[in-house]
Design an enzyme around this catalytic site. Structure first.
Site, PDB file in Angstrom:
ATOM      1  N   HIS A 158       2.943  83.705 -27.279  1.00 34.45           N
ATOM      2  CA  HIS A 158       2.931  82.880 -28.502  1.00 34.45           C
ATOM      3  C   HIS A 158       1.885  83.345 -29.512  1.00 34.45           C
ATOM      4  CE1 HIS A 158       5.735  80.177 -26.702  1.00 34.45           C
ATOM      5  NE2 HIS A 158       4.897  79.758 -25.772  1.00 34.45           N
ATOM      6  N   ASP A 193      10.366  83.555 -19.926  1.00 38.51           N
ATOM      7  CA  ASP A 193       9.553  82.327 -19.909  1.00 38.51           C
ATOM      8  C   ASP A 193      10.389  81.190 -20.526  1.00 38.51           C
ATOM      9  OD1 ASP A 193       6.368  81.442 -19.877  1.00 38.51           O
ATOM     10  OD2 ASP A 193       7.478  80.455 -21.496  1.00 38.51           O
ATOM     11  N   HIS A 195       9.695  79.288 -22.846  1.00 40.71           N
ATOM     12  CA  HIS A 195       9.522  79.176 -24.302  1.00 40.71           C
ATOM     13  C   HIS A 195       9.800  80.493 -25.011  1.00 40.71           C
ATOM     14  CE1 HIS A 195       6.872  76.219 -22.313  1.00 40.71           C
ATOM     15  NE2 HIS A 195       7.235  75.426 -23.309  1.00 40.71           N
ATOM     16  N   ASP A 282       7.726  78.615 -15.672  1.00 37.58           N
ATOM     17  CA  ASP A 282       7.956  77.277 -16.244  1.00 37.58           C
ATOM     18  C   ASP A 282       9.437  76.956 -16.445  1.00 37.58           C
ATOM     19  OD1 ASP A 282       7.873  79.205 -18.234  1.00 37.58           O
ATOM     20  OD2 ASP A 282       6.529  78.096 -19.572  1.00 37.58           O
TER      21      ASP A 282
HETATM   22 ZN    ZN Z   1       6.232  78.968 -21.366  1.00 32.27          ZN
END
Ligand code: ZN
Length: 340
Positions: A158, A193, A195, A282
């Site tokens: 991120h 992941d 996200h 996750d």
């Molecule tokens: Zn994540």
């Protein structure tokens, strides 16, 4: 196969973060790494200490002002005449601000959201997380091995060119993609992941020498909310070298792998010299961040699919917040690589 980590990565211990309308208890804790190290030790898989490659490779993808901020923000924050709290955590976000006069203005610029607090030891851990990733890249550059795993905490996908967010500070995958370019001409990053790695996408959006593809939760009302949609293909020279697979929330394991297969095919078509895999636990069914339902056995399938590409691979372990299941999930992941 080789694995890298550095003990200094355990020092970063966030106290709180601001997300989804309130202050929350940190999920990104050093205990996560202890679980991963525990299983590696019990499988007698040696973990090597990361080497030091300095900050220069970081500056290939991050601005000098941002790196300086990460290094010095905590000390400057402590010198504020009023009590602004123990950690650097902004409540003002003005990303385009070029008037970096005081530390509050710098925090407003360089913190992209409320989920990347900077404490006393954050820079140390962030620095060594990047060095762990670089140590992995070094093995591939020297052709000493064709599979390297980096325990990269804090995570990186991120992190923006000049902004920390989503528990991420230095974009480890982007740093090593740029670093590997000294020898290789085509680098593919596949991100499994939960996200979307908007930092990686942003950094390479106009480039075709680094391809990015990601499977993640539909960003509508889910972090990072403004990117990760299916119609983001890249721009300029990079058009066609970015591919997102947003999954509807509540997706099954089968649906998840349907998207993974498409992403793997996309990577294959590109014929990269090296694959960088951003790995997140996750997506696990009981993870507090999960919007899909991957089982423990599913992680073996993830690594098997990456392995079947038959291309030198660096796997960076990023997300995963169901601490009590991390060891078991990591074990399954290693099985798919045929190393456990
Ligand atoms: Zn994540």
């Amino acid at each position: 196969m080789q694995i890298f980590f550095h003990e200094e990565q355990l020092r970063h211990r966030p106290q709180s973060y601001y997300s989804r309308g309130k202050m929350r208890q940190p999920q990104e804790k050093p205990e996560r790494m202890l679980e991963l190290l525990k299983i590696l030790q019990s499988l007698q898989l040696p973990v090597q200490t990361a080497k030091d490659f300095g900050t220069r490779p970081l500056l290939e993808v991050h601005t000098p002002g941002y790196i300086e901020f990460l290094k010095t923000a905590y000390t400057q924050w402590q010198q504020l005449p009023e009590d602004w709290g123990e950690e650097v955590l902004s409540n003002i976000f003005i990303r385009e601000n070029n008037r970096e006069i005081g530390i509050l203005a710098k925090a407003a610029k360089y913190l992209a959201d409320g989920s990347a607090p900077i404490g006393k030891d954050t820079w140390t851990s962030v620095y060594w997380s990047a060095q762990t990733a670089l140590s992995c890249a070094d093995v591939i550059l020297k052709q000493q091995d064709d599979l390297v795993i980096g325990l990269t905490r804090p995570a990186g996908h991120h992190a923006r060119k000049d902004g920390a967010g989503g528990f991420c500070y230095i974009n480890n995958a982007a740093v090593i993609a740029a670093y590997l370019r000294q020898k290789y001409s085509r680098i593919a990053i596949i991100d499994t992941d939960m996200h979307h790695g908007q930092g990686i996408q942003e950094i390479f959006y106009d480039r075709k020498d680094v391809l990015y593809t990601s499977i993640h939760g539909d960003p509508t009302n889910f972090y990072p909310v403004v990117s990760g949609f299916a119609d983001e293909y890249g721009c300029g020279e990079g058009y066609g070298y970015n591919r997102n697979f947003p999954m509807p929330h509540g997706s099954s394991e089968q649906q998840f792998f349907g998207y993974v297969d498409q992403a793997v095919e996309f990577v294959k078509l590109y014929q990269p010299d090296v694959v960088i895999h951003v790995m997140g636990f996750d997506v696990y069914v009981d993870d507090p961040q999960a919007k899909c339902a991957v089982s423990t056995a599913g992680f073996e399938k993830v690594s098997e699919k990456i392995r079947n590409l038959n291309i030198p691979t660096i796997s960076l372990i990023e997300g995963g917040y169901c601490v009590e299941k991390l060891a078991e999930n990591m074990h399954s992941f290693l099985k798919g690589f045929k190393i456990a």
